[in-house]
Design an enzyme around this catalytic site. Structure first.
Site, PDB file in Angstrom:
ATOM      1  CE  LYS A   1      10.282   0.919  28.245  1.00 22.98           C
ATOM      2  NZ  LYS A   1      10.185   2.203  27.514  1.00 22.98           N
TER       3      LYS A   1
ATOM      4  CB  SER B   1       6.384   2.836  28.579  1.00 21.52           C
ATOM      5  OG  SER B   1       7.541   3.033  27.791  1.00 21.52           O
TER       6      SER B   1
ATOM      7  CB  SER C   1       8.999   6.166  27.694  1.00 21.12           C
ATOM      8  OG  SER C   1       7.739   6.223  27.074  1.00 21.12           O
TER       9      SER C   1
END
Length: 363
Positions: free
Chosen positions: A51, A108, A132
């Site tokens: 990520k 996210s 997220s």
């Protein structure tokens, strides 16, 4: 060892221009690592994504690399001006939902969820400070796990964010936990089914869309019919205090006023007390992951997509998203499974048991 990495890179090259899941792709580095990896390592040659730009430096990524896995790139995270943190900015443009390009994939950990959902990689790392990992997992139809807060190192000084993983299935997440935990853990005892569970569509405060609630309720009914869970009967529905102001106060840190910090501490303590009481008699708390379906790229309006997730960042409990089904307009919906603090390995096993009964194909 190179075949799996080559297949991953081929799919990324073919699919990513449309989906925009990746910020960077490390083609040559991945090929070189795949050629030289020790074949005796347990994850030798398994491609995975990390990520965001700093993902390769995360504790989890380094443990996966040490086990022989091969990082192939970093995934898209929200760019400047994306207040709601619901979509990523990839190297080809805005990250889109693999089921409906006009909708957000969530965030996210946006690119990580899309990369896994599209089969570009079997596993991607994430982090979860308010939902997220779980929200993009739910909206992209994959499995997502937020680990117990503090179980793995996190750079988040507030303590709200914890490491997570996104995979196509809960069974595939076993390898993540096997290799990122500090020390070998004994295998969890076999699950005694049905698992005592409590279901709440709104935790007493969220404005859950009726269709989203219906999809999740139907998934829970399938779990009951399959003998995976047994819902505990209680005339008083399980509720929590709305954690919104408490989460915002904790995230604000020193900027939060003393009165607000005091209220936040009270909400946090009361919710922990209620959750401890629930888990004294139940294995699982079941809820929708989000009160809403994936929204458009312009944002969710007044809805808080985090309404049903961020309480567990405050309380520290591990939580997972399992695909529950689809709304009539083709949007994936996630079922959230919450377990006792520290029961991460057992939670994954419970998710494995749930998946075959819950997952429904796209209508």
């Amino acid at each position: 060892m190179t075949d799996r990495v080559e297949r991953a890179l081929e799919r990324i090259g073919r699919l990513d221009p449309e989906l925009c899941a990746f910020a960077e792709v490390w083609d040559e580095e991945a090929r070189a690592r795949a050629r030289s990896v020790d074949r005796r390592l347990p994850l030798a040659g398994m491609p995975f994504a990390v990520k965001g730009p700093a993902g390769i430096r995360s504790y989890a990524a380094q443990r996966l690399v040490a086990a022989g896995a091969v990082p192939v790139g970093s995934t898209a995270v929200p760019g400047p001006g994306t207040y709601w943190q619901t979509w990523g900015r990839g190297r080809h443009g805005r990250t889109v939902n693999p089921y409906r390009a006009d909708r957000t994939p969530g965030g996210s950990s946006a690119g990580s969820a899309v990369a896994v959902a599209a089969g570009m990689v079997p596993l991607a790392t994430g982090s979860d400070g308010a939902g997220s990992v779980r929200i993009p997992a739910a909206w992209c139809g994959v499995f997502g796990l937020k680990t117990t807060n503090g179980l793995l190192p996190s750079p988040d000084r507030t303590g709200l964010a914890s490491a997570g993983v996104l995979t196509r299935s809960a069974a595939e997440a076993r390898a993540y936990l096997d290799h990122v935990l500090d020390a070998p853990r004994p295998a969890p005892p076999p699950l005694a089914l049905p698992l005592p569970a409590v279901f709440s569509a709104d935790l007493g405060f969220a404005r859950t869309e009726p269709e989203v609630a219906a999809v999740v309720r139907a998934a829970v009914e399938r779990l009951v019919a399959a003998g995976v869970v047994q819902l505990l009967s209680d005339r008083t529905p399980f509720t929590l205090l709305d954690p919104r102001e408490a989460w915002l106060s904790v995230r604000g840190g020193a900027a939060a006023d003393a009165e607000g910090a005091g209220r936040a501490a009270g909400v946090r303590a009361e919710n922990v007390r209620r959750l401890d009481g629930l888990f004294a008699g139940a294995e699982l708390l079941l809820t929708p992951v989000t009160p809403n379906r994936p929204h458009g790229h312009e944002g969710p309006g007044e809805a808080y997509s985090t309404a049903l997730t961020w309480a567990f960042n405050l309380s520290g409990h591990p939580a997972a998203s399992v695909p529950a089904g689809f709304t009539a307009d083709g949007c994936p919906v996630g079922l959230q499974l919450v377990a006792r603090r520290g029961a991460d390995v057992r939670l994954v096993e419970m998710a494995v048991a749930a998946e075959s009964a819950v997952i429904r194909v796209r209508p």
